[in-house]
Motif scaffolding. Structure first.
Motif, short mmCIF file in Angstrom:
data_model
loop_
_atom_site.label_atom_id
_atom_site.label_comp_id
_atom_site.label_asym_id
_atom_site.label_seq_id
_atom_site.Cartn_x
_atom_site.Cartn_y
_atom_site.Cartn_z
N HIS A 32 -19.61 2.82 -5.23
CA HIS A 32 -19.84 1.39 -5.51
C HIS A 32 -18.65 0.54 -5.09
N PHE A 33 -17.45 0.93 -5.53
CA PHE A 33 -16.28 0.10 -5.27
C PHE A 33 -15.82 0.19 -3.81
N LEU A 34 -16.01 1.33 -3.16
CA LEU A 34 -15.70 1.42 -1.73
C LEU A 34 -16.58 0.48 -0.93
N ALA A 35 -17.86 0.39 -1.32
CA ALA A 35 -18.82 -0.43 -0.57
C ALA A 35 -18.61 -1.92 -0.79
N LEU A 36 -18.01 -2.30 -1.95
CA LEU A 36 -17.90 -3.72 -2.27
C LEU A 36 -16.71 -4.40 -1.60
N THR A 37 -15.72 -3.62 -1.20
CA THR A 37 -14.53 -4.23 -0.61
C THR A 37 -14.54 -4.11 0.90
N ALA A 38 -14.08 -5.18 1.57
CA ALA A 38 -14.03 -5.17 3.03
C ALA A 38 -12.85 -4.38 3.55
N THR A 39 -11.84 -4.15 2.70
CA THR A 39 -10.66 -3.37 3.11
C THR A 39 -10.46 -2.22 2.11
N PRO A 40 -11.21 -1.12 2.26
CA PRO A 40 -11.18 -0.04 1.27
C PRO A 40 -10.04 0.96 1.45
N THR A 41 -9.08 0.66 2.33
CA THR A 41 -8.01 1.63 2.59
C THR A 41 -7.25 2.04 1.33
N PRO A 42 -6.81 1.11 0.48
CA PRO A 42 -6.06 1.53 -0.71
C PRO A 42 -6.88 2.43 -1.64
N LEU A 43 -8.14 2.08 -1.86
CA LEU A 43 -8.96 2.90 -2.75
C LEU A 43 -9.22 4.27 -2.12
N THR A 44 -9.43 4.31 -0.81
CA THR A 44 -9.63 5.59 -0.13
C THR A 44 -8.40 6.47 -0.31
N ALA A 45 -7.22 5.90 -0.12
CA ALA A 45 -5.98 6.67 -0.28
C ALA A 45 -5.83 7.18 -1.70
N THR A 46 -6.22 6.37 -2.67
CA THR A 46 -6.15 6.80 -4.07
C THR A 46 -7.08 7.97 -4.33
N ARG A 100 -13.29 1.94 9.83
CA ARG A 100 -11.92 2.17 10.29
C ARG A 100 -10.94 2.10 9.11
N CYS A 101 -11.20 1.17 8.22
CA CYS A 101 -10.33 1.05 7.04
C CYS A 101 -10.47 2.28 6.14
N LEU A 102 -11.68 2.80 6.03
CA LEU A 102 -11.87 4.03 5.25
C LEU A 102 -11.03 5.16 5.81
N VAL A 103 -11.12 5.35 7.11
CA VAL A 103 -10.44 6.47 7.76
C VAL A 103 -8.93 6.31 7.68
N LYS A 104 -8.42 5.07 7.70
CA LYS A 104 -6.98 4.85 7.60
C LYS A 104 -6.43 5.39 6.28
#
Length: 719
Positions: A32-46, A100-104
């Motif tokens: 849910h939270f990954l999909a809601l943000t346009a820049t999910p890099t910080p959450l992905t890293a967490t 791309r932000c996810l993968v970063k």
């Protein structure tokens, strides 16, 4: 905007090694939270660095795969639901930027966590490829995701693929939860799910030889290196009513396989418990995926590195052969191998027997899939020769695999599993319900082997040497009949009868296809003794029919090509072995003309083929075939066996097109007598079959003669 309270709660749980929330809740919140943000890099890293997913377990890794996969779906839906204006960027560019932000966020993460997360994204992109496209180009987000997945898998194999012999190495291996698979097996479990969606050119970047080795080791582990039937012989007993029981009580220890490595099962475990663990393991349910991805990478490896590829193909087929051999050995020692009727198994043991056959059939399907890939690969590639091997590898090479060596190993592997193959009707079954892939592998292997005459000879000789019966024959000069004198066992204890028959049927099917390549010496000392015991034994139909097919193949291949027999001092040509057995096989076919043995079409085809082949050497041979048949018909007319007599009259009709022209008048006279002596429907069937034989099977000269005869007999036939 993301609600700060819910987001903060999620982050708090991700930073702790344990949580009161179930994994399904974490999966939903992450998606849910990954999909809601346009820049999910910080959450992905967490998420990637979260201790919550350590130590590894199958359930935790599935949670990550599902979370990232669903996030891709939810993000696309969120973008579709957004209000757009004339200046709003399109959905596809915004999805590309988001991925791309996810993968970063993967940077610096643990390899296995990165791998399953990238795999989740790849699966999500593949789900939506009709909407987002599936551009495999190097600049696309799908390509970037595949690259991350390949890099992570390579790192995983470096981390966990090396032998863990020392305590120092084990100290630094990541832990998995108690009772779980090891990290490498977990990785391969997901690799089998992800790699089918990866572009082939990127898969070639992987160390494919090592990957295939790990996959084969996992397949072997799943089947306990072939020892999953090790407990079967000791688990068999007989109930008071004579039925087979497979439920002997076991000691207190339970099987820990497959989670403690591929070693032998604990002897104090019960067969039922061991099978339950095997079938219930995630490895067993993933066996089709393991086999499929292994089958895919073998041709890629051979294409990119021929030397390594051919050696890997040989290694794979050798390991499959060893696996099948161990399974066959344990099966042969059990009482279950002697059971042919399900009613002979106690009712409480039938579920166990069903599970055993489920595992055996799964092993066969896995073997077929891998062998099919190997044969397809070698069919369209040249083997490595010593001249093409780089100098630095020549000293370490003991031999080089060839087309024929791989084909021989393939056939030996299938031979070990012949007792399972027979459940599908065998390799010679013409039923539409047969196992088409099995037949394709079987006949492809024979085609490859037949290109090497010397290897074909050796293969057949080994079949006869490893057979379970050695038949000592003598030749009676007065009757020209080969008779069985003595049967002795060449291997000590004979295996279970159904198993022996299944193996013999498979061997005969191989021999039948290779007969045209064999020398007369091999036919006399290897092939004929292999067929002889089964020519009158209809208890196992497949073996019985295969034996007759092999004998007919001998006649078709050898008679007519053996005119130049040895010449003695007298200058008289000495008949070859194949010519000598013509009288024997005439008598054999006539003995098999009774009801319950050869069917009428089979008998007609066999006798017609024998007559045709024998007549090609000398008209006297054709005369012998005809006179033997007429003699038996005369005896049957006196005895009153109407059914067998009519069958043999149809056989007589089938020999007309096979008789030499000088013998044909005698054959037509015999047919005329048979028609005159028949009545009603039998008479009309003979007339129809005679006309069909003349019009469809006769040569031009013989047809002209037969049509004149037909006109002479026409009025009588019509009457």
């Amino acid at each position: 905007a993301i609600p700060p309270r819910e987001y903060t709660i999620l982050l708090g749980h991700l930073h702790r090694p344990s949580s009161s929330l179930p994994l399904s809740t974490h999966q939903s919140l992450i998606s849910h939270f990954l999909a809601l943000t346009a820049t999910p890099t910080p959450l992905t890293a967490t998420v990637i660095s979260s201790p919550l997913f350590r130590p590894f377990s199958h359930a935790k890794l599935v949670t990550l795969v599902t979370a990232f996969r669903h996030a891709v779906h939810l993000r696309l839906k969120a973008l579709q639901d957004e209000e757009t204006t004339l200046f709003t960027r399109g959905i596809r560019p915004r999805m590309t930027e988001w991925v791309r932000c996810l993968v970063k966020g993967f940077k610096g993460g643990q390899a296995l966590i990165q791998f399953v997360s990238a795999g989740g994204i790849l699966l999500g992109l593949d789900d939506l490829k009709n909407k987002l496209g599936a551009d495999p180009g190097s600049g696309s987000v799908r390509a970037k995701t595949e690259d991350e997945l390949i890099i992570a898998l390579t790192e995983i194999m470096e981390l966990y693929g090396a032998p863990k012999d020392s305590a120092w190495e084990k100290e630094f291996q990541p832990e998995t939860e108690h009772g779980e698979l090891d990290a490498l097996s977990l990785s391969l479990l997901f690799a089998a799910q992800f790699l089918p969606h990866v572009f082939s050119e990127r898969i070639k970047v992987l160390p494919l030889s090592a990957l295939s080795s790990h996959l084969m080791a996992t397949i072997e582990t799943t089947f306990a290196s072939g020892a999953f039937l090790a407990l079967l012989p000791s688990s068999c007993s007989t109930t008071p009513n004579g039925q087979l029981s497979l439920t002997i009580p076991a000691g207190p220890m339970q099987p820990s396989f497959p989670y403690d490595g591929p070693g032998p099962w604990r002897q104090s475990a019960s067969l039922t418990g061991a099978l339950k663990v095997l079938i219930g393991s995630p490895l067993f349910s993933a066996i089709p995926s393991f086999a499929s991805i292994t089958a895919r990478i073998l041709p890629l490896l051979t294409e990119s590195s021929p030397l390594m590829g051919w050696n890997t193909l040989e290694t794979v087929v050798t390991r499959l052969e060893q696996l099948a051999s161990k399974v066959e050995s344990d099966w042969a020692q059990s009482s279950l191998a002697r059971v042919e009727n399900e009613d002979d198994i106690a009712s409480e043991s039938r579920e166990v027997a069903t599970k055993i056959w489920t595992v055996l059939k799964t092993l066969l399907f896995t073997t077929i899939m891998l062998l099919q890939s190997i044969l397809s690969t070698i069919t369209y590639s040249r083997p490595v020769t010593s001249a093409t091997v780089p100098p630095k590898f020549k000293q370490s090479l003991t031999h080089l695999p060839t087309h024929s060596s791989l084909a021989s190993s393939t056939l030996r592997t299938l031979s070990h599993l012949s007792f399972v193959i027979t459940k599908f009707g065998g390799v010679t079954s013409t039923s539409s319900d047969g196992f088409a892939e099995l037949k394709r592998v079987f006949y492809s292997a024979l085609d490859v082997l037949s290109a090497d005459v010397e290897a074909s000879e050796e293969f057949v000789r080994v079949l006869s040497l490893h057979g379970w019966s050695t038949w000592i024959l003598r030749h009676d000069a007065f009757t020209d009949l080969f008779i069985q004198v003595e049967a002795t066992s060449s291997t000590g204890d004979s295996p279970a009868e159904p198993l022996a028959r299944a193996r013999q049927a498979f061997n005969l099917a191989c021999v039948e296809q290779l007969v045209p390549l064999l020398s007369l010496d091999t036919i006399e000392h290897c092939v004929f003794p292999l067929c002889l015991p089964h020519l009158n034994d209809v208890s196992h139909r497949e073996t019985y029919e295969s034996a007759h097919s092999a004998i007919l193949a001998i006649f078709a291949a050898q008679l007519g090509s053996t005119m130049a027999a040895e010449v003695q001092d007298t200058g008289v040509a000495r008949p070859t072995f194949v010519e000598k057995i013509v009288p024997f096989y005439i008598r054999c076919l006539l003995e098999n003309s009774v009801d319950g043995k050869l069917t009428t079409p089979q008998l007609r085809l066999a006798y017609g083929t024998l007559t045709n082949c024998a007549s090609g050497n000398a008209p006297a041979m054709g005369q012998l075939c005809l006179s033997s048949l007429i003699s038996l018909l005369t005896e049957l007319s006196a005895s009153g066996d109407v059914q067998t007599r009519h069958r043999l009259r149809l056989v007589l009709v089938s020999t007309l097109s096979a008789l030499p022209l000088v013998v044909l008048p005698d054959g037509l006279d015999a047919v005329s007598d048979a028609i005159r002596d028949s009545k009603d429907e039998e008479r009309w069937e003979l007339v129809r079959e005679v006309f069909k034989e003349i019009m469809e099977n006769m040569g031009d000269r013989e047809k002209e003669y037969c049509l004149r005869w037909w006109e002479e007999q026409r009025e009588e036939f019509e009457g």
